[in-house]
Design a protein around this motif. Structure first.
Motif, PDB file in Angstrom:
ATOM      1  N   ALA A  23       0.819  -1.215   0.000  1.00  0.00           N
ATOM      2  CA  ALA A  23       0.000   0.000   0.000  1.00  0.00           C
ATOM      3  C   ALA A  23       0.848   1.257   0.000  1.00  0.00           C
ATOM      4  O   ALA A  23       0.412   2.306  -0.511  1.00  0.00           O
ATOM      5  CB  ALA A  23      -0.932  -0.009   1.208  1.00  0.00           C
ATOM      6  N   ARG A  27      -0.941   2.333  -5.415  1.00  0.00           N
ATOM      7  CA  ARG A  27      -2.330   2.594  -5.032  1.00  0.00           C
ATOM      8  C   ARG A  27      -3.143   1.319  -5.157  1.00  0.00           C
ATOM      9  O   ARG A  27      -3.208   0.712  -6.227  1.00  0.00           O
ATOM     10  CB  ARG A  27      -2.921   3.688  -5.923  1.00  0.00           C
ATOM     11  N   ILE A  28      -3.771   0.914  -4.044  1.00  0.00           N
ATOM     12  CA  ILE A  28      -4.581  -0.305  -3.999  1.00  0.00           C
ATOM     13  C   ILE A  28      -6.025   0.084  -3.738  1.00  0.00           C
ATOM     14  O   ILE A  28      -6.308   0.937  -2.888  1.00  0.00           O
ATOM     15  CB  ILE A  28      -4.093  -1.254  -2.882  1.00  0.00           C
ATOM     16  N   ASP A  29      -6.938  -0.534  -4.450  1.00  0.00           N
ATOM     17  CA  ASP A  29      -8.362  -0.272  -4.253  1.00  0.00           C
ATOM     18  C   ASP A  29      -8.822  -1.004  -2.984  1.00  0.00           C
ATOM     19  O   ASP A  29      -9.270  -2.151  -3.027  1.00  0.00           O
ATOM     20  CB  ASP A  29      -9.167  -0.754  -5.468  1.00  0.00           C
ATOM     21  N   GLN A  30      -8.704  -0.334  -1.841  1.00  0.00           N
ATOM     22  CA  GLN A  30      -9.040  -0.958  -0.569  1.00  0.00           C
ATOM     23  C   GLN A  30     -10.538  -1.208  -0.414  1.00  0.00           C
ATOM     24  O   GLN A  30     -10.941  -2.120   0.305  1.00  0.00           O
ATOM     25  CB  GLN A  30      -8.540  -0.090   0.578  1.00  0.00           C
ATOM     26  N   VAL A  31     -11.340  -0.395  -1.066  1.00  0.00           N
ATOM     27  CA  VAL A  31     -12.791  -0.590  -0.976  1.00  0.00           C
ATOM     28  C   VAL A  31     -13.178  -1.956  -1.533  1.00  0.00           C
ATOM     29  O   VAL A  31     -13.967  -2.697  -0.939  1.00  0.00           O
ATOM     30  CB  VAL A  31     -13.538   0.536  -1.721  1.00  0.00           C
ATOM     31  N   THR A  32     -12.592  -2.309  -2.679  1.00  0.00           N
ATOM     32  CA  THR A  32     -12.894  -3.609  -3.289  1.00  0.00           C
ATOM     33  C   THR A  32     -12.425  -4.758  -2.393  1.00  0.00           C
ATOM     34  O   THR A  32     -13.139  -5.743  -2.204  1.00  0.00           O
ATOM     35  CB  THR A  32     -12.227  -3.719  -4.670  1.00  0.00           C
ATOM     36  N   VAL A  33     -11.220  -4.634  -1.844  1.00  0.00           N
ATOM     37  CA  VAL A  33     -10.703  -5.671  -0.952  1.00  0.00           C
ATOM     38  C   VAL A  33     -11.606  -5.823   0.268  1.00  0.00           C
ATOM     39  O   VAL A  33     -11.940  -6.942   0.683  1.00  0.00           O
ATOM     40  CB  VAL A  33      -9.258  -5.342  -0.520  1.00  0.00           C
ATOM     41  N   SER A  34     -12.021  -4.704   0.860  1.00  0.00           N
ATOM     42  CA  SER A  34     -12.887  -4.747   2.037  1.00  0.00           C
ATOM     43  C   SER A  34     -14.242  -5.372   1.711  1.00  0.00           C
ATOM     44  O   SER A  34     -14.785  -6.150   2.503  1.00  0.00           O
ATOM     45  CB  SER A  34     -13.092  -3.334   2.595  1.00  0.00           C
ATOM     46  N   ARG A  35     -14.770  -5.037   0.535  1.00  0.00           N
ATOM     47  CA  ARG A  35     -16.066  -5.599   0.161  1.00  0.00           C
ATOM     48  C   ARG A  35     -15.983  -7.093  -0.094  1.00  0.00           C
ATOM     49  O   ARG A  35     -16.885  -7.850   0.275  1.00  0.00           O
ATOM     50  CB  ARG A  35     -16.605  -4.870  -1.075  1.00  0.00           C
ATOM     51  N   SER A 204      -5.595  -7.120   4.144  1.00  0.00           N
ATOM     52  CA  SER A 204      -6.452  -5.944   4.235  1.00  0.00           C
ATOM     53  C   SER A 204      -6.032  -5.045   5.392  1.00  0.00           C
ATOM     54  O   SER A 204      -5.994  -3.814   5.271  1.00  0.00           O
ATOM     55  CB  SER A 204      -7.914  -6.376   4.399  1.00  0.00           C
ATOM     56  N   GLN A 208      -4.658  -1.177   4.950  1.00  0.00           N
ATOM     57  CA  GLN A 208      -5.262  -0.033   5.642  1.00  0.00           C
ATOM     58  C   GLN A 208      -4.231   0.731   6.454  1.00  0.00           C
ATOM     59  O   GLN A 208      -4.212   1.965   6.466  1.00  0.00           O
ATOM     60  CB  GLN A 208      -6.405  -0.521   6.532  1.00  0.00           C
TER      61      GLN A 208
END
Length: 305
Positions: A23, A27-35, A204, A208
């Motif tokens: 991270a 840039r990592i799409d954390q929203v997608t990982v969290s979902r 994850s 974060q």
């Protein structure tokens, strides 16, 4: 303590650390990982554990009750660390002390310490914590939200029941109590998803932490951090003994209560207008400090037997 650090915490630190490194470099799409984690993998884990766990319903209920009592007392302890401070900061110190990471860190560490039976009990604790977190967190900040707005009691409960984990848990309990077996192909698919949960939740967590900045650290943040890492396991020891938990169930509760503040506590503070900088500070302090305090707790747990 060194053995606890090397055998229990080192695997967690390696996986989460790789996530933090990734991270910090891209840039990592954390929203997608969290979902993916929240809406697919964790429900699969809960379904898998409930259908095959030997933990009895009565023991699970006792463990869940003990967790809620520990959470309530931890919230109160956090509130005390904020005496004399503005309301927004005091609420955030309370939430940061009473909402801890029973998932990303609690589950893998319980597996490494206790094996499968302890992991099953830790999953029960995690399930209760998810529901409690999304009720208690918004309730703490509710008095600061606009009256009649989207942060009301009805909306809080609607948000809880939008979580697929809650419905999956209810269905799994019903299937278990009615002795309704699922086709082998279905259970194998669920197990595959469940096995992917722990690595992804650790990654994850690292993502974060790696993407966050360095929040301001002041005396109240350190006090709340101490309330979480030291007060939490002590409260769990007292509460667990009082409600009649013994051996492994008591140890799992204590280990869970020694975990650092959950990153989700920061997300809830941001969503409901809390002092997110204060929560971020407690997340940072407790995550770093937990390396030593969790090792100490793991080293002391055999004495409970």
């Amino acid at each position: 303590m060194f053995q606890a650090l090397s055998n229990v915490l080192l695997p967690v630190m390696i996986v989460a650390g790789l996530g933090a490194l990734l991270a910090s470099r891209m840039r990592i799409d954390q929203v997608t990982v969290s979902r993916l984690t929240m809406y697919l993998l964790i429900p699969a884990l809960v379904l898998d554990v409930i259908l095959r766990t030997p933990v009895k319903v009565a023991e699970a209920g006792q463990l869940g009750l003990a967790f809620l009592l520990v959470m309530g007392l931890s919230l109160g302890l956090g509130w005390l660390t904020g005496l004399g401070r503005p309301g927004a900061e005091r609420r955030s110190l309370s939430a940061a002390s009473g909402i801890w990471n029973s998932g990303n860190m609690g589950l893998p560490i319980a597996l490494f310490v206790f094996g499968q039976s302890g992991f099953d009990r830790a999953t029960v604790v995690f399930l209760v914590s998810i529901i409690a977190m999304y009720i208690v967190g918004p309730a703490i900040y509710g008095s600061a939200s606009r009256a009649g707005g989207r942060h009301g009691v009805a909306e809080i409960f609607r948000s809880v029941f939008r979580l697929p984990t809650v419905w999956v848990a209810l269905i799994a309990v019903a299937l278990r109590e009615l002795n309704v077996p699922l086709p082998q192909g279905v259970t194998r698919g669920v197990s595959l998803l469940a096995e992917a949960t722990l690595p992804l939740v650790l990654l994850s967590l690292g993502l974060q932490l790696g993407a966050g900045g360095w929040p301001p650290l002041h005396r109240r943040v350190w006090l709340a951090g101490a309330a979480r890492l030291i007060g939490g396991p002590l409260i769990a020891l007292g509460v667990g003994s009082a409600v009649g938990l013994r051996s492994e169930s008591l140890a799992v509760l204590i280990l869970s209560a020694s975990m650092p503040t959950a990153v989700n506590a920061l997300l809830i503070a941001q969503e409901y207008g809390g002092d997110s900088e204060t929560v971020a500070g407690v997340v940072l302090v407790t995550t770093l400090g937990s390396v030593l305090t969790i090792a100490a707790v793991v080293a002391l747990l055999p004495g409970l037997g």
